[in-house]
Design an enzyme around this catalytic site. Structure first.
Site, PDB file in Angstrom:
ATOM      1  N   THR A 191     -66.919  56.892  93.727  1.00 38.39           N
ATOM      2  CA  THR A 191     -65.718  57.062  92.931  1.00 38.39           C
ATOM      3  C   THR A 191     -65.513  55.780  92.146  1.00 38.39           C
ATOM      4  O   THR A 191     -65.781  54.690  92.662  1.00 38.39           O
ATOM      5  CB  THR A 191     -64.486  57.333  93.805  1.00 38.39           C
ATOM      6  OG1 THR A 191     -63.299  57.120  93.049  1.00 38.39           O
ATOM      7  CG2 THR A 191     -64.439  56.447  95.019  1.00 38.39           C
ATOM      8  N   CYS A 237     -64.497  58.454  85.639  1.00 36.72           N
ATOM      9  CA  CYS A 237     -64.077  59.104  86.880  1.00 36.72           C
ATOM     10  C   CYS A 237     -65.204  60.054  87.240  1.00 36.72           C
ATOM     11  O   CYS A 237     -65.732  60.758  86.366  1.00 36.72           O
ATOM     12  CB  CYS A 237     -62.761  59.849  86.686  1.00 36.72           C
ATOM     13  SG  CYS A 237     -62.286  60.832  88.133  1.00 36.72           S
TER      14      CYS A 237
END
Length: 240
Positions: free
Chosen positions: A84, A198
């Site tokens: 992430t 992202c």
């Protein structure tokens, strides 16, 4: 002999599934036959991590991921990936706890942008990643890149689509168009590329959706993991 890849995933599991697929497809493409990746996955409860993000308790989030990294190392991982972008805000602490190389997603993206001759990328990401300095500062300090972010209203839309839709496996054409509009506005302001900053955004936006070159952090990070595993990528043991 390949080195074992250690993944800290689950943030969200939608993009962690992409990591798993990308890594294994790359290994099979390179080695052929029935080859697959030698990896370990520690998938955390994203709801708990999100609660810490909202509370601003990055110290506790760091401790949780550091513990996950330590467990992966004890199990034999030769490197760590935090699957992430946002949680790279605590990457240095996780790397220190792990004691094995942490493959930093910002470095992977920065290297690719420099190789492509880009200077002013648009950063699309969660509000945390777009509004806090850690991502853009690292791109500037290490690679001389001046990343820009959308205006406030657009940042809110980008963030909400990530958490309300993409992290839940929902992909909507209306949301894709919203992102395209943001990209076009940035291009008009001088952006020369787009960072999908992202790990879920690649579920929504592809190169065919953008007139600017797209750099998908998830795919680039996965490729770096395979490069490390087969010995063609060298990284420092501790993120700096």
């Amino acid at each position: 002999m390949s080195r074992i890849i250690g993944l800290i995933g689950g943030m969200s599991w939608e993009s962690t599934a992409t990591y798993y697929r990308e890594i294994n497809e790359l290994v099979r493409a390179r080695r052929g036959g029935l080859a697959s990746a030698d990896l370990l996955l520690r998938s955390v409860d994203f709801e708990a991590i999100v609660a810490l993000q909202k509370a601003g308790r990055w110290d506790l989030a760091e401790a949780a991921l550091a513990g996950a990294a330590e467990g992966l190392v004890r199990a034999g991982a030769g490197c760590i990936l935090i699957c992430t972008n946002t949680m790279h805000l605590v990457a240095d602490g996780v790397a220190r706890a792990a004691s094995v190389p942490l493959i930093h997603i910002v470095d992977v993206v920065g290297q690719e942008l420099v190789a492509a001759g880009k200077k002013r990328p648009l950063l699309l990401a969660t509000r945390y990643t777009m509004e806090q300095a850690f991502y853009r500062d690292r791109l500037r300090a290490r690679f001389g890149l001046e990343a820009i972010v959308p205006e406030a209203q657009d940042r809110g839309a980008v963030h909400d689509i990530i958490f309300d839709e993409l992290c839940c496996g929902v992909v909507r054409s209306e949301s894709r168009q919203r992102y395209v509009d943001v990209i076009e506005a940035a291009a008009a302001e001088g952006a020369d590329s787009v960072i999908l900053g992202c790990t879920e955004i690649g579920l929504l936006i592809h190169q065919t959706d953008s007139n600017l070159p797209v750099f998908d952090s998830t795919k680039l990070h996965a490729r770096a993991a395979v490069d490390f595993s087969d010995g063609s990528l060298q990284v420092d043991a501790v993120a700096a």
